[in-house]
Scaffold this active site. Structure first.
Site, PDB file in Angstrom:
ATOM      1  N   HIS A 202       0.804  -1.227   0.000  1.00  0.00           N
ATOM      2  CA  HIS A 202       0.000   0.000   0.000  1.00  0.00           C
ATOM      3  C   HIS A 202       0.828   1.263   0.000  1.00  0.00           C
ATOM      4  CE1 HIS A 202      -3.045  -2.979   0.815  1.00  0.00           C
ATOM      5  NE2 HIS A 202      -3.833  -2.134   0.192  1.00  0.00           N
ATOM      6  N   ARG A 309     -10.895   3.440   0.037  1.00  0.00           N
ATOM      7  CA  ARG A 309     -10.260   2.597   1.069  1.00  0.00           C
ATOM      8  C   ARG A 309     -10.435   3.264   2.434  1.00  0.00           C
ATOM      9  NH1 ARG A 309      -6.101   1.749  -3.305  1.00  0.00           N
ATOM     10  NH2 ARG A 309      -5.863  -0.496  -3.569  1.00  0.00           N
ATOM     11  N   ARG A 345     -15.587   1.027   0.539  1.00  0.00           N
ATOM     12  CA  ARG A 345     -15.257  -0.301   1.057  1.00  0.00           C
ATOM     13  C   ARG A 345     -15.178  -0.227   2.579  1.00  0.00           C
ATOM     14  NH1 ARG A 345      -9.762  -3.090  -0.880  1.00  0.00           N
ATOM     15  NH2 ARG A 345      -8.819  -1.677   0.629  1.00  0.00           N
ATOM     16  N   GLU A 447     -10.808 -11.112  -4.157  1.00  0.00           N
ATOM     17  CA  GLU A 447      -9.358 -10.951  -4.017  1.00  0.00           C
ATOM     18  C   GLU A 447      -8.709 -12.142  -3.330  1.00  0.00           C
ATOM     19  OE1 GLU A 447      -8.535  -7.377  -1.786  1.00  0.00           O
ATOM     20  OE2 GLU A 447     -10.168  -7.717  -0.387  1.00  0.00           O
ATOM     21  N   ASN A 470      -4.588  -7.126  -6.719  1.00  0.00           N
ATOM     22  CA  ASN A 470      -3.356  -7.048  -5.907  1.00  0.00           C
ATOM     23  C   ASN A 470      -3.302  -8.227  -4.938  1.00  0.00           C
ATOM     24  OD1 ASN A 470      -3.294  -4.558  -7.127  1.00  0.00           O
ATOM     25  ND2 ASN A 470      -4.060  -3.467  -5.343  1.00  0.00           N
ATOM     26  N   ASP A 471      -4.380  -8.377  -4.179  1.00  0.00           N
ATOM     27  CA  ASP A 471      -4.404  -9.499  -3.244  1.00  0.00           C
ATOM     28  C   ASP A 471      -4.626 -10.822  -3.968  1.00  0.00           C
ATOM     29  OD1 ASP A 471      -3.853  -8.599  -0.626  1.00  0.00           O
ATOM     30  OD2 ASP A 471      -5.748  -7.514  -0.625  1.00  0.00           O
ATOM     31  N   ARG A 481       2.910  -9.270  -1.354  1.00  0.00           N
ATOM     32  CA  ARG A 481       2.933  -8.159  -2.318  1.00  0.00           C
ATOM     33  C   ARG A 481       3.794  -6.987  -1.866  1.00  0.00           C
ATOM     34  NH1 ARG A 481      -3.256  -5.940  -1.496  1.00  0.00           N
ATOM     35  NH2 ARG A 481      -2.461  -3.911  -2.100  1.00  0.00           N
ATOM     36  N   CYS A 518     -10.434  -3.304  -9.632  1.00  0.00           N
ATOM     37  CA  CYS A 518      -9.900  -2.132  -8.918  1.00  0.00           C
ATOM     38  C   CYS A 518      -8.482  -2.362  -8.417  1.00  0.00           C
ATOM     39  CB  CYS A 518     -10.817  -1.736  -7.762  1.00  0.00           C
ATOM     40  SG  CYS A 518     -10.909  -2.993  -6.477  1.00  0.00           S
TER      41      CYS A 518
HETATM   42  C1  PEP Z   1      -6.635  -5.415  -4.196  1.00  0.00           C
HETATM   43  O1  PEP Z   1      -6.298  -6.243  -3.353  1.00  0.00           O
HETATM   44  O2  PEP Z   1      -6.434  -5.549  -5.416  1.00  0.00           O
HETATM   45  C2  PEP Z   1      -7.279  -4.152  -3.774  1.00  0.00           C
HETATM   46  C3  PEP Z   1      -7.739  -3.297  -4.655  1.00  0.00           C
HETATM   47  O3  PEP Z   1      -7.345  -3.903  -2.441  1.00  0.00           O
HETATM   48  P1  PEP Z   1      -6.096  -3.371  -1.600  1.00  0.00           P
HETATM   49  O4  PEP Z   1      -5.011  -3.003  -2.572  1.00  0.00           O
HETATM   50  O5  PEP Z   1      -6.562  -2.223  -0.802  1.00  0.00           O
HETATM   51  O6  PEP Z   1      -5.740  -4.549  -0.766  1.00  0.00           O
HETATM   52 MG    MG Z   2      -7.019  -6.079  -1.318  1.00  0.00          MG
END
Ligand code: PEP
Ligand code: MG
Length: 588
Positions: A202, A309, A345, A447, A470-471, A481, A518
């Site tokens: 993040h 977020r 979210r 995710e 991402n997750d 990550r 997203c």
């Molecule tokens: C993701 O996991 O792709 C996502 C958009 O949520 P975050 O990056 O906040 O975990």
């Molecule tokens: Mg995520």
């Protein structure tokens, strides 16, 4: 002989996580002085205070071990030197004069841990001062550094000094947590670099969202660098230059001007629709971390907020935001978007996104990413979820709002949250509080691989999907990550990840529920053809990426993209997939 001449032209490699070039004086966050709180601990609180101190030392040991593994890649003697130094720091954290002294001061003098650390460091310094020895004088620097690390760990909110930075600074740090990054004021800071950190954590996401050039995972970054030294952070190439020679500085300045011209050109796209060459409209929305990014989203032509977020409301503080506070923040965003949809979210705290009030509350999980985070935490502590849902339902009375649940694994979680939302709504109505009517759509993040594989069932329980790649990539490939050591293995083009995306999109289309992406790939023009080819028509991304992705979409032929996506989905090798995608992008 030692001189004051700065080392000339050091070039360091790392991960370029946010594009752009920052040139300015270095601000080393390690060198900031920390103001320790001082108070008396009552006898019944002493045991907990010692435990708090032990937690801080345990955290420090983990941090130092991470730094040590990072130092291994430094060239020859530098690696050895940094290794020795860190070993010395590690020794000071384990049953040393420092740790024993601090414990004694907490127990016998009733001092709080921060004050005890400060007092012990001063006492050690006095002993050292009496010995006229250069070696010991150097050790004192280490003791102070160890003391600062302990203080930061004790005080949780690490780099509070960001607001005071001189305008135009470039931050160089050992590590910036997402919470630290949330404190950075992009009007004062030009960019940043750190020793630790991966490309999809993040901190990296925040950098992209703020439009700040950033390079993370840079070994040796803080060795031999002075505060105020000129640095270049090249977020495109993943390089940091310290004290660059004049000709290099000049060439970077002209590259910077070139990028600025390019940015101006992209601004022209702001009012143009995001439509493919063959006439399909794609919705481009913004991911928002902090309310202050709202202007950024609007300036870049966001058609909505695809991912808010809300966890950032919980960071850099020890208490919890109450319903009214959350409602006011959400309402401002909903009103600011002026009729465009906002997808809020529920908090995804836990994992690397730590909130002060969570510290030590649920122990120290061995695998934070697999532990109590996001919706799991909300269902464990329904009060937290109820407060947040109430704020969202109230904000939804001021404009279109959807509620999105992070880290969903199973249908029962969605059903439970929907029940809670119904109860909260009934309570608010009984009190005559104005809320969204009808109730907002309730969607889920896809995710977790298990959720993607259950997409058919989840599509019956949820009103929409948002795919968090991402997750999804992290959990499918078992790659942290945010860890630079495995960053090279992180690959959203892995066929397993793509199949999970395809499976999810198809399940959503069959059930006729909206589906968006997203995760960070939504904001990278390289992936647009593939995502559109797989049936996605809704993308949400860091605001600065919107014009770049729009330009790509306006050049894209959807029939061709779908054909290429089919070929790609037949492949088993991600290298081959990357080539097929890049070739397609180069031609159209
Ligand atoms: C993701 O996991 O792709 C996502 C958009 O949520 P975050 O990056 O906040 O975990
Ligand atoms: Mg995520």
């Amino acid at each position: 002989m030692k001189t004051d001449t700065p080392p000339q032209g050091r070039r360091l490699r790392g991960l370029g996580v946010s594009p752009g070039i920052a040139i300015g004086p270095a601000h080393l966050v390690e060198s900031g002085s920390i103001h320790a709180p001082e108070y008396t601990v009552p006898p019944e609180g002493v045991e907990a205070e010692v435990a708090r101190f032990n937690e801080a030392t345990a955290k420090a040991r983990r941090q130092i071990k991470k730094l040590k593994s990072k130092a291994l890649v430094l060239p020859g003697s530098a690696s050895e030197e940094v290794g020795f130094l860190l070993d010395a720091h590690l020794a000071m954290m384990t049953n040393s004069r420092l740790t024993r002294g601090v414990e004694r001061r907490i127990k016998e003098e009733g001092l709080n841990a921060e004050a005890a650390v400060q007092a012990e460091i001063t006492a050690i310094a006095e002993t050292f001062a009496g010995m006229d020895d250069a070696y010991l004088a150097a050790r004192m620097t280490d003791v102070r550094e160890v003391g600062r690390r302990l203080m930061r760990n004790l005080m949780q909110h690490e780099y509070q000094g960001f607001g005071m930075l001189p305008e135009g600074s470039v931050i160089l740090a050992e590590e910036l947590t997402p919470a630290d990054t949330a404190l950075i004021d992009p009007r004062r800071v030009l960019g940043f670099a750190s020793v630790l950190g991966g490309a999809e954590g993040h901190t990296a996401i925040m950098a992209r969202s703020l439009g700040l050039p950033a390079v993370l995972g840079v070994p040796g970054l803080l060795t031999n660098v002075r505060n105020g030294a000129t640095v270049i952070v090249d977020g495109v190439e993943g390089v940091v230059h310290i004290d660059p020679p004049p000709e290099l500085l000049e060439s970077y300045r002209s590259r910077q001007a070139e990028r600025e011209r390019e940015r101006e050109k992209l601004k022209g796209l702001r009012r143009l629709p995001s439509v493919t060459r063959d006439g399909t409209t794609v919705s481009l929305q913004a991911n928002l971390e902090l309310p202050r990014d709202l202007d950024h989203a609007l300036e870049n032509g966001a058609q909505g907020i695809g991912l808010l977020r809300t966890e950032f409301l919980f960071m850099n503080r020890q208490d919890l935001p109450d319903e009214d506070e959350q409602y006011h923040v959400l309402r401002a965003i909903v009103q600011g978007m002026d009729g465009r949809p906002v997808t809020a979210r529920t908090m995804d705290v836990g994992g690397e996104k730590l909130a002060g009030w969570m510290a030590g509350r649920y122990g120290e999980p061995a695998n934070p990413a697999l532990s109590l985070r996001a919706v799991r935490l909300g269902l464990r502590e329904p009060k937290l979820l109820e407060v947040q849902l109430a704020a969202m339902l109230r904000a939804g009375a001021h404009g279109p709002l959807r509620i999105l649940l992070p880290m969903i694994c199973s249908v029962s979680e969605v059903v439970r949250v929907r029940e809670i939302m119904g109860q909260v709504a009934r309570r608010l109505r009984r009190r005559n509080v104005r809320i969204a009517d009808p109730l907002p759509p309730l969607g889920v993040m896809i995710e977790v691989p298990g959720a993607a594989l259950s997409a058919d069932a989840l599509a019956h329980a949820a009103d929409f999907f948002s795919i968090g790649t991402n997750d999804l990539t992290q959990y499918t490939l078992a790659i942290d990550r945010a860890d630079d050591q495995v960053a090279a293995l992180y690959d959203p083009l892995h066929p397993a990840v793509l199949r999970l995306i395809q499976f999810t999109v198809e399940a959503a289309l069959r059930s006729r529920i909206p589906v968006a992406v997203c995760g960070e790939i939504a904001g990278d023009p390289r992936y647009a053809a593939l995502l559109l080819g797989l049936g996605v028509r809704d993308l949400s991304m860091a605001p600065p990426s919107i014009p770049i992705v729009k330009r790509r979409i306006r050049n894209l032929d959807l029939v061709e993209a779908s054909r290429r996506a089919r070929v790609i989905m037949d492949q088993s090798d991600s290298g081959r997939i990357a080539t097929l995608l890049d070739d397609f992008n180069a031609l159209s």
